[in-house]
Design an enzyme around this catalytic site. Sequence first.
Site, PDB file in Angstrom:
ATOM      1  CB  THR A 131      22.953  27.393 -16.281  1.00  0.00           C
ATOM      2  OG1 THR A 131      21.708  27.451 -16.962  1.00  0.00           O
ATOM      3  CG2 THR A 131      22.738  26.631 -14.981  1.00  0.00           C
ATOM      4  CG  ASP A 132      19.251  30.929 -18.228  1.00  0.00           C
ATOM      5  OD1 ASP A 132      19.432  29.700 -18.232  1.00  0.00           O
ATOM      6  OD2 ASP A 132      18.750  31.543 -19.189  1.00  0.00           O
ATOM      7  CD  GLU A 133      18.315  24.872 -17.693  1.00  0.00           C
ATOM      8  OE1 GLU A 133      18.002  23.931 -16.952  1.00  0.00           O
ATOM      9  OE2 GLU A 133      18.414  24.763 -18.922  1.00  0.00           O
ATOM     10  CE1 TYR A 156      23.589  21.643 -16.257  1.00  0.00           C
ATOM     11  CE2 TYR A 156      21.624  22.963 -16.629  1.00  0.00           C
ATOM     12  CZ  TYR A 156      22.994  22.808 -16.707  1.00  0.00           C
ATOM     13  OH  TYR A 156      23.779  23.812 -17.237  1.00  0.00           O
ATOM     14  CE  LYS A 160      26.601  24.675 -14.139  1.00  0.00           C
ATOM     15  NZ  LYS A 160      28.008  24.452 -14.544  1.00  0.00           N
TER      16      LYS A 160
HETATM   17  P1  NAD Z   1      28.942  19.982 -22.838  1.00  0.00           P
HETATM   18  O1  NAD Z   1      28.095  18.910 -22.265  1.00  0.00           O
HETATM   19  O2  NAD Z   1      28.967  20.177 -24.310  1.00  0.00           O
HETATM   20  O3  NAD Z   1      30.469  19.753 -22.401  1.00  0.00           O
HETATM   21  C1  NAD Z   1      30.822  19.397 -21.085  1.00  0.00           C
HETATM   22  C2  NAD Z   1      32.271  18.957 -21.100  1.00  0.00           C
HETATM   23  O4  NAD Z   1      32.632  18.603 -19.749  1.00  0.00           O
HETATM   24  C3  NAD Z   1      32.529  17.714 -21.973  1.00  0.00           C
HETATM   25  O5  NAD Z   1      33.700  17.879 -22.735  1.00  0.00           O
HETATM   26  C4  NAD Z   1      32.703  16.585 -20.953  1.00  0.00           C
HETATM   27  O6  NAD Z   1      33.553  15.544 -21.410  1.00  0.00           O
HETATM   28  C5  NAD Z   1      33.312  17.355 -19.782  1.00  0.00           C
HETATM   29  N1  NAD Z   1      33.086  16.651 -18.502  1.00  0.00           N
HETATM   30  C6  NAD Z   1      31.919  16.124 -18.051  1.00  0.00           C
HETATM   31  N2  NAD Z   1      32.127  15.533 -16.853  1.00  0.00           N
HETATM   32  C7  NAD Z   1      33.438  15.714 -16.536  1.00  0.00           C
HETATM   33  C8  NAD Z   1      34.250  15.336 -15.436  1.00  0.00           C
HETATM   34  N3  NAD Z   1      33.755  14.632 -14.398  1.00  0.00           N
HETATM   35  N4  NAD Z   1      35.570  15.683 -15.440  1.00  0.00           N
HETATM   36  C9  NAD Z   1      36.100  16.378 -16.489  1.00  0.00           C
HETATM   37  N5  NAD Z   1      35.371  16.739 -17.575  1.00  0.00           N
HETATM   38  C10 NAD Z   1      34.053  16.426 -17.598  1.00  0.00           C
HETATM   39  O7  NAD Z   1      28.535  21.315 -22.068  1.00  0.00           O
HETATM   40  P2  NAD Z   1      28.521  22.821 -22.587  1.00  0.00           P
HETATM   41  O8  NAD Z   1      27.227  23.075 -23.250  1.00  0.00           O
HETATM   42  O9  NAD Z   1      29.788  23.116 -23.271  1.00  0.00           O
HETATM   43  O10 NAD Z   1      28.479  23.566 -21.171  1.00  0.00           O
HETATM   44  C11 NAD Z   1      29.678  23.970 -20.528  1.00  0.00           C
HETATM   45  C12 NAD Z   1      29.313  24.654 -19.222  1.00  0.00           C
HETATM   46  O11 NAD Z   1      28.456  25.759 -19.487  1.00  0.00           O
HETATM   47  C13 NAD Z   1      28.570  23.770 -18.229  1.00  0.00           C
HETATM   48  O12 NAD Z   1      29.041  24.070 -16.936  1.00  0.00           O
HETATM   49  C14 NAD Z   1      27.121  24.187 -18.381  1.00  0.00           C
HETATM   50  O13 NAD Z   1      26.412  23.992 -17.175  1.00  0.00           O
HETATM   51  C15 NAD Z   1      27.280  25.657 -18.702  1.00  0.00           C
HETATM   52  N6  NAD Z   1      26.196  26.262 -19.485  1.00  0.00           N
HETATM   53  C16 NAD Z   1      25.861  25.737 -20.699  1.00  0.00           C
HETATM   54  C17 NAD Z   1      24.874  26.360 -21.456  1.00  0.00           C
HETATM   55  C18 NAD Z   1      24.465  25.847 -22.817  1.00  0.00           C
HETATM   56  O14 NAD Z   1      23.492  26.353 -23.363  1.00  0.00           O
HETATM   57  N7  NAD Z   1      25.151  24.894 -23.394  1.00  0.00           N
HETATM   58  C19 NAD Z   1      24.220  27.499 -20.951  1.00  0.00           C
HETATM   59  C20 NAD Z   1      24.582  27.970 -19.681  1.00  0.00           C
HETATM   60  C21 NAD Z   1      25.586  27.354 -18.964  1.00  0.00           C
HETATM   61  O1  DAU Z   2      19.503  27.990 -20.126  1.00  0.00           O
HETATM   62  C1  DAU Z   2      20.779  27.449 -20.126  1.00  0.00           C
HETATM   63  C2  DAU Z   2      20.714  25.946 -20.305  1.00  0.00           C
HETATM   64  O2  DAU Z   2      20.357  25.707 -21.660  1.00  0.00           O
HETATM   65  C3  DAU Z   2      22.024  25.246 -19.980  1.00  0.00           C
HETATM   66  O3  DAU Z   2      22.321  25.437 -18.622  1.00  0.00           O
HETATM   67  C4  DAU Z   2      21.950  23.748 -20.301  1.00  0.00           C
HETATM   68  O4  DAU Z   2      23.216  23.154 -20.105  1.00  0.00           O
HETATM   69  C5  DAU Z   2      21.554  23.591 -21.756  1.00  0.00           C
HETATM   70  O5  DAU Z   2      21.370  22.221 -22.049  1.00  0.00           O
HETATM   71  C6  DAU Z   2      20.252  24.350 -22.032  1.00  0.00           C
HETATM   72  O6  DAU Z   2      19.137  23.725 -21.354  1.00  0.00           O
HETATM   73  P1  DAU Z   2      17.715  23.578 -22.050  1.00  0.00           P
HETATM   74  O7  DAU Z   2      16.991  22.484 -21.395  1.00  0.00           O
HETATM   75  O8  DAU Z   2      17.023  24.892 -22.147  1.00  0.00           O
HETATM   76  O9  DAU Z   2      18.206  23.166 -23.544  1.00  0.00           O
HETATM   77  P2  DAU Z   2      17.652  22.051 -24.569  1.00  0.00           P
HETATM   78  O10 DAU Z   2      18.375  22.300 -25.849  1.00  0.00           O
HETATM   79  O11 DAU Z   2      17.678  20.693 -23.985  1.00  0.00           O
HETATM   80  O12 DAU Z   2      16.142  22.490 -24.758  1.00  0.00           O
HETATM   81  C7  DAU Z   2      15.788  23.787 -25.208  1.00  0.00           C
HETATM   82  C8  DAU Z   2      14.263  23.861 -25.197  1.00  0.00           C
HETATM   83  O13 DAU Z   2      13.757  23.000 -26.228  1.00  0.00           O
HETATM   84  C9  DAU Z   2      13.634  23.386 -23.914  1.00  0.00           C
HETATM   85  O14 DAU Z   2      12.472  24.175 -23.663  1.00  0.00           O
HETATM   86  C10 DAU Z   2      13.225  21.943 -24.202  1.00  0.00           C
HETATM   87  C11 DAU Z   2      12.913  21.979 -25.679  1.00  0.00           C
HETATM   88  N1  DAU Z   2      13.183  20.752 -26.442  1.00  0.00           N
HETATM   89  C12 DAU Z   2      14.430  20.191 -26.348  1.00  0.00           C
HETATM   90  C13 DAU Z   2      14.746  19.048 -27.057  1.00  0.00           C
HETATM   91  C14 DAU Z   2      16.118  18.413 -26.942  1.00  0.00           C
HETATM   92  C15 DAU Z   2      12.227  20.205 -27.282  1.00  0.00           C
HETATM   93  O15 DAU Z   2      11.099  20.734 -27.385  1.00  0.00           O
HETATM   94  N2  DAU Z   2      12.532  19.075 -27.991  1.00  0.00           N
HETATM   95  C16 DAU Z   2      13.756  18.460 -27.906  1.00  0.00           C
HETATM   96  O16 DAU Z   2      13.973  17.414 -28.563  1.00  0.00           O
END
Ligand code: NAD
Ligand code: DAU
Length: 350
Positions: A131-133, A156, A160
């Site tokens: 992630t970019d975080e 988190y 990562k």
């Molecule tokens: P998600 O939370 O929707 O899905 C995560 C999946 O991992 C789920 O199916 C969960 O059951 C599984 N999981 C959790 N713990 C586990 C364990 N101990 N063993 C096996 N499986 C397990 O997440 P996502 O949004 O699909 O993200 C996937 C990946 O991409 C993550 O590594 C996350 O850090 C990364 N990522 C997500 C975003 C985003 O915006 N969603 C952005 C950048 C990076």
């Molecule tokens: O940047 C990549 C990341 O993006 C991933 O690594 C994470 O897995 C993914 O969850 C996401 O993280 P964020 O914290 O940026 O996503 P979230 O959807 O939780 O929040 C997006 C923005 O919106 C953040 O600035 C917080 C804000 N927010 C979020 C929620 C859930 C609100 O203002 N209200 C809300 O209820």
Amino acid sequence: MKNLLITGGAGFIGVNFIRYLLEESDFEGRIINVDKLTYAGNPESLCDIEESYEDRYFFVKADISDKDSLSVVFDKFEIDAICHFAAESHVDRSIASPIEFIRTNILGTYNLLELSRERGGRIRLFHHISTDEVFGSLEDGGYFTESTHYSPNSPYSASKASSDHLVRAYNKTFDLPITISNCSNNYGPFQFPEKLIPLMILNALEDTALPIYGDGLNIRDWLYVRDHCTAIWTIMQKGRIGETYNIGGRNETQNIKVVEMICDYLDVIVGKRPNRESRRGLITFVADRPGHDRRYAIDSNKICSQLGWMPVESFETGLLKTIKWYLENDAWVNNVRSGEYLTWIKEHYG
Ligand code: NAD
Ligand code: DAU
């Protein structure tokens, strides 16, 4: 790549990636999806895939922090490549309770790396999804590049960051063939409605409050999930071993603007609220997230210029597709919102 292990393939991005690989890409091998099925994993999202690709798609319920169960999977399916998505992914949950983030994101990644190392040259690629975080917050302009130093601010992102360092170290020390991608905020079909965009779509449809943290001026760089999938597959095929690639959507948008766009689209698509007012009236400012990163923005020049990848969706087109998906898939939405999918998981997997 004949036998590709995908971890976390029942989660949001994993489901989209498996669908992309089997339905749209030139991948010809087998997929072994290992997922623990936490609250965020929903194998119902892949029921049709399980039926249509019964000789190429296999699901195993397992926890990546349990090395022994993983070892069985590596050997039984003769795994030769890994795409590692599995993680605890929600920042707010990591603030409330970090332990699962340490166990899954750090220990789980370590287990996968060790099992890969133990199998010598049999693993041809270990692709790690990050992630970019990990780069922290961009307060003063500029973009995250692959050489931006790590500065994670939440449990988190710290977990990562730790997993990224382990993956990199296994390449440098043990010559494990790895690639890493760090991407920005994804959105699109099958996203669990705890994340900003699906939460706001569903709350707005139910005529309930739209909680915005702090002043709503935090910025995220939105990436449509299918664009993320094409980027991952591009890296897995053409990326240089040992390298990291940043992936972004070129869609920097303030949170308040994202939520206003959702309100305005829904007002047009399904009509205004029961009281005939715009859904913008549901916006409610609430307490800020602790350690809330102000701005993320990705420079994806490296993957674009070196590997020829480009995102195809603008934020407007991607958001409209996403809203349409949530409107058309109320069975999935109701299952997830009511928790019924958890009963289904219990019945099917114990
Ligand atoms: P998600 O939370 O929707 O899905 C995560 C999946 O991992 C789920 O199916 C969960 O059951 C599984 N999981 C959790 N713990 C586990 C364990 N101990 N063993 C096996 N499986 C397990 O997440 P996502 O949004 O699909 O993200 C996937 C990946 O991409 C993550 O590594 C996350 O850090 C990364 N990522 C997500 C975003 C985003 O915006 N969603 C952005 C950048 C990076
Ligand atoms: O940047 C990549 C990341 O993006 C991933 O690594 C994470 O897995 C993914 O969850 C996401 O993280 P964020 O914290 O940026 O996503 P979230 O959807 O939780 O929040 C997006 C923005 O919106 C953040 O600035 C917080 C804000 N927010 C979020 C929620 C859930 C609100 O203002 N209200 C809300 O209820």
